[in-house]
Design an enzyme around this catalytic site. Structure first.
Site, PDB file in Angstrom:
ATOM      1  N   GLY A  31      -0.146 -59.753  90.425  1.00 24.50           N
ATOM      2  CA  GLY A  31       0.296 -60.466  91.628  1.00 24.50           C
ATOM      3  C   GLY A  31      -0.757 -61.327  92.299  1.00 24.50           C
ATOM      4  O   GLY A  31      -0.650 -61.628  93.490  1.00 24.50           O
ATOM      5  N   SER A  32      -1.752 -61.796  91.531  1.00 19.13           N
ATOM      6  CA  SER A  32      -2.760 -62.647  92.179  1.00 19.13           C
ATOM      7  C   SER A  32      -2.160 -63.991  92.597  1.00 19.13           C
ATOM      8  O   SER A  32      -2.577 -64.577  93.597  1.00 19.13           O
ATOM      9  CB  SER A  32      -3.978 -62.856  91.274  1.00 19.13           C
ATOM     10  OG  SER A  32      -3.664 -63.646  90.152  1.00 19.13           O
ATOM     11  N   ASN A  33      -1.163 -64.470  91.863  1.00 18.34           N
ATOM     12  CA  ASN A  33      -0.499 -65.718  92.283  1.00 18.34           C
ATOM     13  C   ASN A  33       0.379 -65.496  93.508  1.00 18.34           C
ATOM     14  O   ASN A  33       0.476 -66.378  94.367  1.00 18.34           O
ATOM     15  CB  ASN A  33       0.305 -66.304  91.120  1.00 18.34           C
ATOM     16  CG  ASN A  33      -0.579 -67.051  90.150  1.00 18.34           C
ATOM     17  OD1 ASN A  33      -1.040 -68.144  90.447  1.00 18.34           O
ATOM     18  ND2 ASN A  33      -0.842 -66.438  89.003  1.00 18.34           N
ATOM     19  N   ARG A  78      21.248 -56.699  81.179  1.00 17.05           N
ATOM     20  CA  ARG A  78      20.420 -57.698  81.870  1.00 17.05           C
ATOM     21  C   ARG A  78      21.228 -58.522  82.873  1.00 17.05           C
ATOM     22  O   ARG A  78      20.726 -58.874  83.936  1.00 17.05           O
ATOM     23  CB  ARG A  78      19.773 -58.642  80.843  1.00 17.05           C
ATOM     24  CG  ARG A  78      18.657 -57.977  80.085  1.00 17.05           C
ATOM     25  CD  ARG A  78      18.045 -58.887  79.029  1.00 17.05           C
ATOM     26  NE  ARG A  78      16.987 -58.166  78.375  1.00 17.05           N
ATOM     27  CZ  ARG A  78      15.713 -58.156  78.780  1.00 17.05           C
ATOM     28  NH1 ARG A  78      15.345 -58.875  79.824  1.00 17.05           N
ATOM     29  NH2 ARG A  78      14.813 -57.447  78.139  1.00 17.05           N
ATOM     30  N   HIS A 122       2.645 -70.847  84.339  1.00 16.50           N
ATOM     31  CA  HIS A 122       2.325 -70.507  82.950  1.00 16.50           C
ATOM     32  C   HIS A 122       0.885 -70.941  82.686  1.00 16.50           C
ATOM     33  O   HIS A 122       0.465 -71.998  83.154  1.00 16.50           O
ATOM     34  CB  HIS A 122       3.305 -71.259  82.034  1.00 16.50           C
ATOM     35  CG  HIS A 122       3.151 -70.954  80.579  1.00 16.50           C
ATOM     36  ND1 HIS A 122       3.631 -69.791  80.010  1.00 16.50           N
ATOM     37  CD2 HIS A 122       2.566 -71.645  79.571  1.00 16.50           C
ATOM     38  CE1 HIS A 122       3.350 -69.787  78.724  1.00 16.50           C
ATOM     39  NE2 HIS A 122       2.701 -70.906  78.428  1.00 16.50           N
ATOM     40  N   ASP A 154      14.454 -72.798  82.929  1.00 15.35           N
ATOM     41  CA  ASP A 154      15.811 -72.875  82.378  1.00 15.35           C
ATOM     42  C   ASP A 154      16.028 -71.652  81.506  1.00 15.35           C
ATOM     43  O   ASP A 154      15.274 -70.685  81.588  1.00 15.35           O
ATOM     44  CB  ASP A 154      16.040 -74.210  81.646  1.00 15.35           C
ATOM     45  CG  ASP A 154      15.118 -74.379  80.450  1.00 15.35           C
ATOM     46  OD1 ASP A 154      14.515 -73.376  79.998  1.00 15.35           O
ATOM     47  OD2 ASP A 154      15.017 -75.518  79.945  1.00 15.35           O
ATOM     48  N   GLY A 156      15.586 -71.175  78.374  1.00 12.95           N
ATOM     49  CA  GLY A 156      14.678 -70.993  77.248  1.00 12.95           C
ATOM     50  C   GLY A 156      13.389 -70.301  77.652  1.00 12.95           C
ATOM     51  O   GLY A 156      13.183 -69.932  78.807  1.00 12.95           O
ATOM     52  N   ASP A 158       9.955 -70.822  78.552  1.00 15.22           N
ATOM     53  CA  ASP A 158       8.990 -71.825  79.033  1.00 15.22           C
ATOM     54  C   ASP A 158       9.362 -73.239  78.581  1.00 15.22           C
ATOM     55  O   ASP A 158       8.492 -74.038  78.230  1.00 15.22           O
ATOM     56  CB  ASP A 158       7.571 -71.460  78.571  1.00 15.22           C
ATOM     57  CG  ASP A 158       7.169 -70.063  78.996  1.00 15.22           C
ATOM     58  OD1 ASP A 158       7.478 -69.680  80.137  1.00 15.22           O
ATOM     59  OD2 ASP A 158       6.539 -69.343  78.186  1.00 15.22           O
ATOM     60  N   HIS A 184      -6.703 -68.704  86.024  1.00 14.36           N
ATOM     61  CA  HIS A 184      -6.213 -68.106  87.267  1.00 14.36           C
ATOM     62  C   HIS A 184      -6.709 -68.892  88.481  1.00 14.36           C
ATOM     63  O   HIS A 184      -5.948 -69.132  89.422  1.00 14.36           O
ATOM     64  CB  HIS A 184      -6.674 -66.648  87.375  1.00 14.36           C
ATOM     65  CG  HIS A 184      -5.612 -65.662  87.004  1.00 14.36           C
ATOM     66  ND1 HIS A 184      -5.795 -64.667  86.074  1.00 14.36           N
ATOM     67  CD2 HIS A 184      -4.335 -65.518  87.437  1.00 14.36           C
ATOM     68  CE1 HIS A 184      -4.679 -63.962  85.957  1.00 14.36           C
ATOM     69  NE2 HIS A 184      -3.786 -64.446  86.769  1.00 14.36           N
TER      70      HIS A 184
HETATM   71  C1  GRF Z   1      -0.524 -65.843  85.278  1.00 11.19           C
HETATM   72  O1  GRF Z   1      -1.626 -66.239  84.521  1.00 11.19           O
HETATM   73  C2  GRF Z   1       0.685 -66.645  84.899  1.00 11.19           C
HETATM   74  O2  GRF Z   1       0.381 -67.890  84.382  1.00 11.19           O
HETATM   75  C3  GRF Z   1       1.340 -65.814  83.835  1.00 11.19           C
HETATM   76  O3  GRF Z   1       1.114 -64.480  84.209  1.00 11.19           O
HETATM   77  C4  GRF Z   1      -0.101 -64.419  84.965  1.00 11.19           C
HETATM   78  C5  GRF Z   1       0.217 -63.631  86.206  1.00 11.19           C
HETATM   79  O4  GRF Z   1      -0.926 -63.292  86.927  1.00 11.19           O
HETATM   80  N1  GRF Z   1       2.750 -66.130  83.713  1.00 11.19           N
HETATM   81  P1  GRF Z   1      -0.779 -62.618  88.358  1.00 11.19           P
HETATM   82  O5  GRF Z   1       0.157 -61.409  88.199  1.00 11.19           O
HETATM   83  O6  GRF Z   1      -0.222 -63.627  89.295  1.00 11.19           O
HETATM   84  O7  GRF Z   1      -2.159 -62.179  88.723  1.00 11.19           O
END
Ligand code: GRF
Length: 201
Positions: A31-33, A78, A122, A154, A156, A158, A184
């Site tokens: 969850g760093s993003n 799902r 991504h 979408d 697919g 990525d 990151h």
């Molecule tokens: C990121 O590098 C993102 O590109 C990929 O998964 C990673 C998630 O990192 N899809 P975080 O959980 O946000 O730290």
């Protein structure tokens, strides 16, 4: 079955016309993003995870953001899981969904509910390096660069339209770990910027 909720159930900011304007973030791990979005002051109103006990859920709780776990095993299939997750996000007035390290494909039943309003981050250039191990693939291919890439989602893997990308050069001696650390950093710059712009639309 209802999701296992954590934290406060908060409604999101709402536009004058009653549009859903909050951000829902889908996570599976660190969850760093998610943290970068929170730190940027963006209106994250709901965090959904397919896995319990992940660091991303702690980050949501630390920020006072509502969260819930939607484990696949708790649903018939799902479609049922994704429909329940969409219901929960809509109940929190989410208007934009950000997949931030969410390691599951979203079913059409979910995407139809948030048409054109689901994005993913991504760590490699698209369409050249999709999938679950893109940095391994970048290094194996001898490619010159990875990339923080934000794209629409979408059906697919990525394959949706790229919105923005920041190239991250591969350096001599790079391992997956050293390259991932620099990607990151780029993601934490790019994702809040792009999400902020999408929120303003
Ligand atoms: C990121 O590098 C993102 O590109 C990929 O998964 C990673 C998630 O990192 N899809 P975080 O959980 O946000 O730290």
């Amino acid at each position: 079955m209802s999701p296992r909720g954590q934290g406060a159930a908060s409604g999101g900011p709402e536009g004058a016309a009653g549009q859903r304007r909050g951000i829902g973030v889908l996570v599976s791990g660190e969850g760093s993003n998610l943290q970068a979005l929170l730190d940027a002051g963006l209106p994250v109103v709901a965090v959904a995870s397919n896995r319990p006990d992940v660091r991303a859920l702690e980050r949501a709780a630390g920020a006072g953001v509502a969260s819930a776990v939607f484990e696949l095993g708790a649903y018939d299939d799902r479609d049922a899981r994704d429909a329940a997750m969409a219901d929960w996000l809509e109940s929190h007035r989410v208007g934009l969904v950000v997949c931030a390290g969410y390691m599951q494909l979203l079913r059409p039943v979910f995407l139809a509910r948030f048409s054109g309003r689901v994005v993913n981050v991504h760590p490699a250039p698209l369409p050249d390096f999709p999938g679950a191990h893109p940095l391994e693939d970048v290094l194996a291919a001898g490619a010159p660069a990875a990339a923080a890439t934000v794209h629409f989602v979408d059906e697919g893997v990525d394959t949706g339209e790229v919105i923005a990308a920041e190239s991250v050069a591969v350096l001599p001696g790079d391992s997956v770990e050293t390259l991932r650390a620099r990607v990151h950093e780029a993601e934490h710059r790019l994702l809040p910027k792009v999400v902020g712009e999408l929120c303003a639309r």
